[in-house]
Design a protein around this motif. Sequence first.
Motif: not given
Length: 435
Positions: A43-49, A426-433
Amino acid sequence: ELNLSAEASRILNKNWRESFTVPSSSLYPFQWLWDSGFNAMGWANIDLERARTEIKTLLSAQWKNGLIPHITFHNDSADKMYFPGAEFHGAYHSPNSPDHVKTTGMTQPPVLGFVLEYLYEKEKDKSENLEFYKSAITSIISFHRYLYTDRDPYNEGLVYIRHNWESGSDNSAVWDDVWKMYQPPVYNVERKDTTHVDQSQRPTKRDYDYYLNLIDISKQCNYDEAEMFEKLPFLIQDPMFNGILAASNQSLIKLCELFGMNDEKTQCEFWHAKTTAGLNDKLYDASQSLYRYYDLKNECYISMPTAMGFTPIMAGSPTKEQAAEMAKKIMGEDFTGPRLDGFLCPSLAVTSPSFEHNRYWRGPVWLQVNWILERGFRQYGFNEVADRLKQDSLSLVQKDGFYEYFNPKNYSDEKGGYGGNDFSWTAAVILDFIN
Ligand code: DGY
């Protein structure tokens, strides 16, 4: 070609439930501790709130003794949708459990320290949300204090886990040695996981008897730590749990420094040094080039070539020489497969007799473990290993979709994604990568 960024965002949004993220909508309908940590980073990659809300919700279920529970059952239909639910765990009878929500009475890998640092790094305006960060740091420190006080009986800097689910690597072949030591009763219960996922990809029925029996005993102890230490047949010093704890301490040290929390910083430095020493002195296995497990109940080591055995690298625990050995090991034939065209990092070496390419933690690749390893090897300058971990993670998702776990062997004609689909971490890790 999948649009990885759009797909990952769609999945996190699909799995968002007002104030937290479910790991997967069919299989795991509540909030799980370490999933939640990874999901917050996604989430921190798309919406920190939302990332902050995820953590606030999780911390609001913290026990009075500091334990952060492995599952928070946010709604009362829990027992219909998931087994074992709040009733079977019976943790709400414990005087330590929270009053407003039902949870389990065990924990999961303590990722929250490094999760919080990750969130803070993503903040554009560092002067905002200070109250949130300070209060989260305090809660996470009290969680670590609970672990060091109640779970390190010989003061070794290594805390024990008292259920295999606390390890995160639920049915790892490592536990087979522990299960050989005793016979639990047979539980005639209705499992729900196997109605969502093919039985061949999940733990076996007999494995579940062991898992349920540990809960039963804990419940009879009313989750009293001293009594559970006496009565439970499963007390393990796990390298991944302790490696993650050390990595979180490291992050807390940085955060406390930034926030001027000096006493807390000193405390975390003390813990970090102690756990690093414990990991290297007691758990590093030079003959295997990775970290092993110690069974406190049966007083013996368990050596098993697992991906989890590499994870203390994220905490900066190994010496440079040890890290170099670990880099060689992970790139060798045990982990990348005899044809050297498999995917990193199998949860169990492909050369192990217990390896199963599709059964949960007995072989498949898990992306959140790859993320930990990628960070660890990168930190030591092993960029080739780190790049490979990242590239393999992206390739697996591109090839098979956003599954829970993946076949580490490159069978091009066979579907290689297993367990839940549209899986949050899995989605979260991809967003970081990709960010
Ligand atoms: C499950 O239900 O398999 C979970 O991993 C337990 O935490």
